[in-house]
Design an enzyme around this catalytic site. Structure first.
Site, PDB file in Angstrom:
ATOM      1  CB  ALA B  10      32.133  -8.867  58.026  1.00  0.00           C
ATOM      2  N   GLY B  13      39.484  -3.377  57.362  1.00  0.00           N
ATOM      3  CA  GLY B  13      40.932  -3.173  57.331  1.00  0.00           C
ATOM      4  C   GLY B  13      41.354  -2.541  56.021  1.00  0.00           C
ATOM      5  CB  VAL B 134      42.770 -15.410  42.178  1.00  0.00           C
ATOM      6  CG1 VAL B 134      43.981 -15.802  41.358  1.00  0.00           C
ATOM      7  CG2 VAL B 134      42.226 -16.601  42.952  1.00  0.00           C
ATOM      8  N   GLY B 136      44.279 -10.055  42.995  1.00  0.00           N
ATOM      9  CA  GLY B 136      43.718  -8.746  43.343  1.00  0.00           C
ATOM     10  C   GLY B 136      42.806  -8.136  42.290  1.00  0.00           C
ATOM     11  N   GLY B 189      56.102  -2.224  53.402  1.00  0.00           N
ATOM     12  CA  GLY B 189      54.771  -2.763  53.684  1.00  0.00           C
ATOM     13  C   GLY B 189      54.295  -3.781  52.664  1.00  0.00           C
ATOM     14  CG  ASP B 203      49.500 -15.287  48.752  1.00  0.00           C
ATOM     15  OD1 ASP B 203      48.402 -15.090  49.298  1.00  0.00           O
ATOM     16  OD2 ASP B 203      49.875 -14.695  47.718  1.00  0.00           O
ATOM     17  CE  LYS B 207      46.928 -14.326  46.076  1.00  0.00           C
ATOM     18  NZ  LYS B 207      48.093 -13.418  46.084  1.00  0.00           N
ATOM     19  N   GLY B 304      46.809  -4.491  47.428  1.00  0.00           N
ATOM     20  CA  GLY B 304      46.621  -3.085  47.761  1.00  0.00           C
ATOM     21  C   GLY B 304      45.156  -2.837  48.052  1.00  0.00           C
TER      22      GLY B 304
HETATM   23  N1  LIG Z   1      45.252  -6.344  51.475  1.00  0.00           N
HETATM   24  C1  LIG Z   1      45.325  -6.792  50.230  1.00  0.00           C
HETATM   25  O1  LIG Z   1      46.066  -6.257  49.414  1.00  0.00           O
HETATM   26  C2  LIG Z   1      44.499  -7.982  49.813  1.00  0.00           C
HETATM   27  C3  LIG Z   1      44.554  -8.415  48.472  1.00  0.00           C
HETATM   28  C4  LIG Z   1      43.759  -9.477  48.046  1.00  0.00           C
HETATM   29  C5  LIG Z   1      42.941 -10.107  48.988  1.00  0.00           C
HETATM   30  N2  LIG Z   1      42.936  -9.705  50.266  1.00  0.00           N
HETATM   31  C6  LIG Z   1      42.067 -10.416  51.202  1.00  0.00           C
HETATM   32  O2  LIG Z   1      41.117  -9.509  51.730  1.00  0.00           O
HETATM   33  C7  LIG Z   1      40.782  -9.884  53.056  1.00  0.00           C
HETATM   34  C8  LIG Z   1      41.004  -8.694  53.980  1.00  0.00           C
HETATM   35  O3  LIG Z   1      42.353  -8.320  53.898  1.00  0.00           O
HETATM   36  P1  LIG Z   1      42.888  -6.954  54.553  1.00  0.00           P
HETATM   37  O4  LIG Z   1      44.247  -6.746  54.010  1.00  0.00           O
HETATM   38  O5  LIG Z   1      41.887  -5.867  54.413  1.00  0.00           O
HETATM   39  O6  LIG Z   1      43.014  -7.404  56.086  1.00  0.00           O
HETATM   40  P2  LIG Z   1      43.185  -6.453  57.379  1.00  0.00           P
HETATM   41  O7  LIG Z   1      43.700  -5.123  56.984  1.00  0.00           O
HETATM   42  O8  LIG Z   1      43.928  -7.246  58.367  1.00  0.00           O
HETATM   43  O9  LIG Z   1      41.678  -6.254  57.885  1.00  0.00           O
HETATM   44  C9  LIG Z   1      40.954  -7.289  58.491  1.00  0.00           C
HETATM   45  C10 LIG Z   1      39.688  -6.714  59.072  1.00  0.00           C
HETATM   46  O10 LIG Z   1      38.936  -7.749  59.651  1.00  0.00           O
HETATM   47  C11 LIG Z   1      38.662  -7.474  61.021  1.00  0.00           C
HETATM   48  N3  LIG Z   1      38.763  -8.712  61.765  1.00  0.00           N
HETATM   49  C12 LIG Z   1      39.810  -9.556  61.826  1.00  0.00           C
HETATM   50  N4  LIG Z   1      39.541 -10.602  62.626  1.00  0.00           N
HETATM   51  C13 LIG Z   1      38.297 -10.399  63.085  1.00  0.00           C
HETATM   52  C14 LIG Z   1      37.437 -11.106  63.948  1.00  0.00           C
HETATM   53  N5  LIG Z   1      37.822 -12.273  64.509  1.00  0.00           N
HETATM   54  N6  LIG Z   1      36.234 -10.610  64.221  1.00  0.00           N
HETATM   55  C15 LIG Z   1      35.829  -9.441  63.658  1.00  0.00           C
HETATM   56  N7  LIG Z   1      36.591  -8.725  62.804  1.00  0.00           N
HETATM   57  C16 LIG Z   1      37.791  -9.205  62.544  1.00  0.00           C
HETATM   58  C17 LIG Z   1      39.703  -6.483  61.468  1.00  0.00           C
HETATM   59  O11 LIG Z   1      39.161  -5.693  62.516  1.00  0.00           O
HETATM   60  P3  LIG Z   1      39.999  -4.511  63.223  1.00  0.00           P
HETATM   61  O12 LIG Z   1      40.212  -3.489  62.135  1.00  0.00           O
HETATM   62  O13 LIG Z   1      39.088  -4.005  64.273  1.00  0.00           O
HETATM   63  O14 LIG Z   1      41.255  -5.138  63.698  1.00  0.00           O
HETATM   64  C18 LIG Z   1      39.946  -5.693  60.182  1.00  0.00           C
HETATM   65  O15 LIG Z   1      39.022  -4.644  60.075  1.00  0.00           O
HETATM   66  C19 LIG Z   1      41.651 -11.093  53.366  1.00  0.00           C
HETATM   67  O16 LIG Z   1      40.927 -12.276  53.112  1.00  0.00           O
HETATM   68  C20 LIG Z   1      42.791 -10.982  52.400  1.00  0.00           C
HETATM   69  O17 LIG Z   1      43.371 -12.230  52.060  1.00  0.00           O
HETATM   70  C21 LIG Z   1      43.680  -8.648  50.684  1.00  0.00           C
END
Ligand SMILES: NC(=O)c1ccc[n+]([C@@H]2O[C@H](COP(=O)([O-])OP(=O)(O)OC[C@H]3O[C@@H](n4cnc5c(N)ncnc54)[C@H](OP(=O)(O)O)[C@@H]3O)[C@@H](O)[C@H]2O)c1
Ligand SMILES: NC(=O)c1ccc[n+]([C@@H]2O[C@H](COP(=O)([O-])OP(=O)(O)OC[C@H]3O[C@@H](n4cnc5c(N)ncnc54)[C@H](OP(=O)(O)O)[C@@H]3O)[C@@H](O)[C@H]2O)c1
Lengths: 436, 436
Positions: B10, B13, B134, B136, B189, B203, B207, B304
């Site tokens: 699920a 993104g 935590v 990454g 970004g 944030d 962690k 990332g």
């Molecule tokens: N990005 C990082 O570097 C990173 C690092 C460590 C941890 N994290 C954690 O990993 C998780 C995901 O992060 P991300 O950066 O991949 O986030 P993101 O790019 O914003 O992706 C979120 C995804 O969830 C979907 N989504 C959001 N709200 C939703 C809802 N209400 N119902 C159904 N789908 C929903 C979105 O759908 P759509 O695509 O259709 O909009 C998207 O595909 C988060 O908990 C974040 O804290 C991220």
């Protein structure tokens, strides 16, 4: 709560005695964390009468590790004897033959028989854990074997011998000679009476061989490692390195190249402002570069009874937390039968920067001749400096060259050509520069 | 070969799409390493029509994460949606209620509901893995949860927010203002359009709360964390730090003290020659001090798509390698039911060195008055320096103090007394110094 995990420990030296002490002192918490008690059923060492400062009441004594491994009513055999063959090997084989899980800290054994032992373990559905065998308390085996699953590693390198790093650190910080620092390391118990195995790089090579297999999926091949120790490093090198913005570390490096896997252990110049250059004294460090994760660096104690016992305990706890019948985690990262033959890259094809220190006669044309020999071999120079700390007419001069990335083969040819010119006063010093 | 491991993802993104790509590209090798195939059965995201550059043919689409978690024929539910409540929470609860294993990267969810979710998972015999939540790609959860079993941790600290570290690094290297560096981080970004959550320290606090629980066995308590962000850090502070042999990092620190557990996030001076001071840009680092192992430091990418997906993949692979029915590893290091109440140490009782920068009117007696206020509060000074870069008669002066280890309470009182004297031209700057 599940049945207790019954373990037998062979070897009650620096690591073994620490482990017994910790297991006894923390038995209640460990039972909670692991979901079952860890019980020491049996032990073995050479000298039964020796006072080890540990209480062995109620624990069965076996006269040999092999007997313990063959006969004790245990789930896990812990090997802390050491040595590539003899009792350690026989006992581990005996334990695996019975399908017991094995935990060991023995890098020599794994570097020699690792693939065979892994094959037996996997056939028997037994676990073979060895976190303590490389870089002591640093969880690098777990990182490679578990965390990095799915990644393609391109390079792994590290400071894996505390004795060497202690000596190099002390030489730099106190301006002392190699010999003086080695003596101090021996006095403090960091270096063995016969330090050859550490300072010639063999110990690092054993560890590198194990890491290489985990990183690249090849069979362990410790004998194929290019080896240079630190006995040759002088205060002058260390000082020149600092002036150029480098620090000298004994690194073990394994990397993928077009012609195969390069495995090498040698003194290395690393940039002064890199994280690894800051790793001082007996501390170890391992860096892993992989395509999905990126670069991961781990720094921590590479030896010592407690730090090593901590890694052994982590391995035992992993077994305690899993339930009987749960076969997990291929011993060497991939199933032993799928490990590939080691394909050795030629050291002559190594590419990188080089530091070259030459002591030459004070005569006209030497500088130009050296520059010409480098150019003849298409070596492009980052810098070339001639100096004499106190100018004395006719006294030998020092010339220091730093090259851009080039082939080892070219360096060897250039240095040979320079040697043929007869103006060298002593052996040329060549130290590789590592990108970090 | 065993049955394949069926997973549902699920969130497609940044992290989710990377994960799908990797699982598809490396499916053969993963099947060999894990001893069984990992198969993506189902996915979910908000917008079904969005082109994500991944092939979803043959994979069942669910309109909501909760539906996926409730209905899909899977073994593991992977939550990459984000958010402390809403769909992410509901879906994870639904998956655990069915006894499915869960893998998540969601620090916000764990910081808020971690103990409850762990309790459900353990009751159901399900695994709940969260390495990516935590720092990454750095395997710090595994280190605490598995490798350090049996150790008593005394302190854990780290650089856990790439945005802040990028800004601080850039401010130092290029002498730019906080605002300019934040803009650049947004352009690249690294920082969100609304960067408050990162730069105010929230944030990092999430962690830190998770790490604190793993390290000390207390219930997660994110709201009890003392918080100071980096918005207040000026180029002047950074330059003064460098001159004194320090570098400024936003650290999260948790440590055991006599009065409880100190949890704090604030800009911190670390010695320039320490390993952690060398951690630049978006890179993260976590240090763990424990009684058996000693000090372990891990450095790597904290965010990332790929680096985070690598950690998620490691978590999935751990499940794939274990066999069904094998219950392992308490979610939060100890069984959730044995976690203790969080006992908060008062920030006023924090002990450490302090850097204090005062901008004062150019008038007689100020220097002496400041020194007296410090002495009144029994604060012993390592140094006190008065300076004016270009001396202009009557222009404000800068006074910089560095204290020996002292109590936060004393510092607060001294600074208050100094403020009452009315010679301060602007708010005093106080930055804690951390022993590393
Ligand atoms: N990005 C990082 O570097 C990173 C690092 C460590 C941890 N994290 C954690 O990993 C998780 C995901 O992060 P991300 O950066 O991949 O986030 P993101 O790019 O914003 O992706 C979120 C995804 O969830 C979907 N989504 C959001 N709200 C939703 C809802 N209400 N119902 C159904 N789908 C929903 C979105 O759908 P759509 O695509 O259709 O909009 C998207 O595909 C988060 O908990 C974040 O804290 C991220
Ligand atoms: N020490 C470290 O810092 C460190 C770090 C990483 C890995 N390791 C590895 O850990 C293992 C143990 O190291 P250590 O430093 O603990 O070694 P050690 O102090 O020399 O202890 C070896 C133990 O094995 C016993 N032993 C030796 N030969 C034996 C034999 N033939 N039959 C029965 N028992 C025998 C000895 O018995 P007696 O006590 O009766 O003589 C002693 O108890 C080695 O593989 C080493 O490479 C050690």
């Amino acid at each position: 709560m599940a049945d207790s995990l019954r373990i037998g420990i062979a070897g009650l030296g620096t690591v073994g005695a620490s482990l017994v002490r910790i297991l006894q002192q923390r038995s209640n918490e460990l039972a909670i964390t692991c979901g079952r008690a860890i019980e020491i059923i049996a032990v073995s060492a050479r000298d039964r009468s020796r006072d080890r400062g540990i209480d062995l009441t109620g624990i069965t004594w076996f006269d040999t590790p092999e007997q313990l491994a063959s006969e004790a009513e245990i789930d896990v055999f812990v090997e802390l004897v050491g040595g590539a063959s003899g009792q350690a090997e026989n006992a581990v084989r005996a334990a695996l033959a019975r399908g017991l899980h094995v935990v060991t800290a023995n890098k020599a054994l794994l570097a020699k028989h690792g693939v065979e032992l892994a094959t037996i373990a996997e056939d028997k559905g037994a676990l073979l854990n060895f976190e303590a065998a490389v870089a002591g308390g640093i969880p690098v085996i777990k990182a490679l074997r578990e965390s990095l699953t799915g990644n393609h590693v391109s390079r792994i390198y590290g400071i894996m011998n505390g004795t060497c790093n202690y000596i190099l650190t002390k030489m730099e910080k106190e301006g002392l000679s190699f010999e003086a620092c080695l003596k101090e390391a021996q006095r403090l118990g960091y270096a063995e009476a016969d330090p050859a195995f550490d300072i010639e790089g063999n110990d690092t090579a054993h560890k590198l061989a194990i890491l290489t297999t985990l990183a690249f999926g090849n069979k362990i091949s410790a004998d194929d490692i290019y080896l240079e120790g630190i006995t040759n490093i002088s205060s002058e090198d260390i000082q020149a390195a600092a002036e150029l913005g480098y620090r000298i570390k004994l690194l073990g490096v394994a990397q993928v190249t077009e012609s195969g896997i390069e495995q090498r252990v040698h003194p290395t110049m690393v940039p002064l402002d890199s994280v690894i250059a800051q790793v001082d004294g007996v501390t170890n460090a391992v860096a892993i570069e992989s395509d999905i994760l990126g670069e991961l660096l781990m720094v921590g104690p590479g030896a010592g009874g407690n730090a090593t016992a901590s890694a052994v305990l982590g391995d035992i706890a992993d077994i305690a937390k899993s339930r009987p019948g749960a076969q997990q985690v291929p011993v060497l990262g991939r199933p032993a039968k799928s490990l590939t033959e080691y394909r050795r890259a030629k050291m002559k094809s190594h590419e990188g920067g080089y530091f070259i220190r030459l002591t030459v006669k004070d005569q006209a044309g030497v500088f130009a001749s050296i520059a010409t020999r480098m150019a003849d071999n298409n070596i492009s120079l980052e810098s070339i400096v001639q100096r004499q700390r106190v100018h004395v007419e006719g006294a030998p001069q020092t010339i220091i060259l730093v090259t851009h990335a080039t082939m080892e083969d070219a360096i060897r040819k250039a240095v040979k050509a320079i040697k043929n010119e007869k103006y060298l006063v002593s052996e040329p010093q060549v130290i590789r520069i590592e990108r970090t």
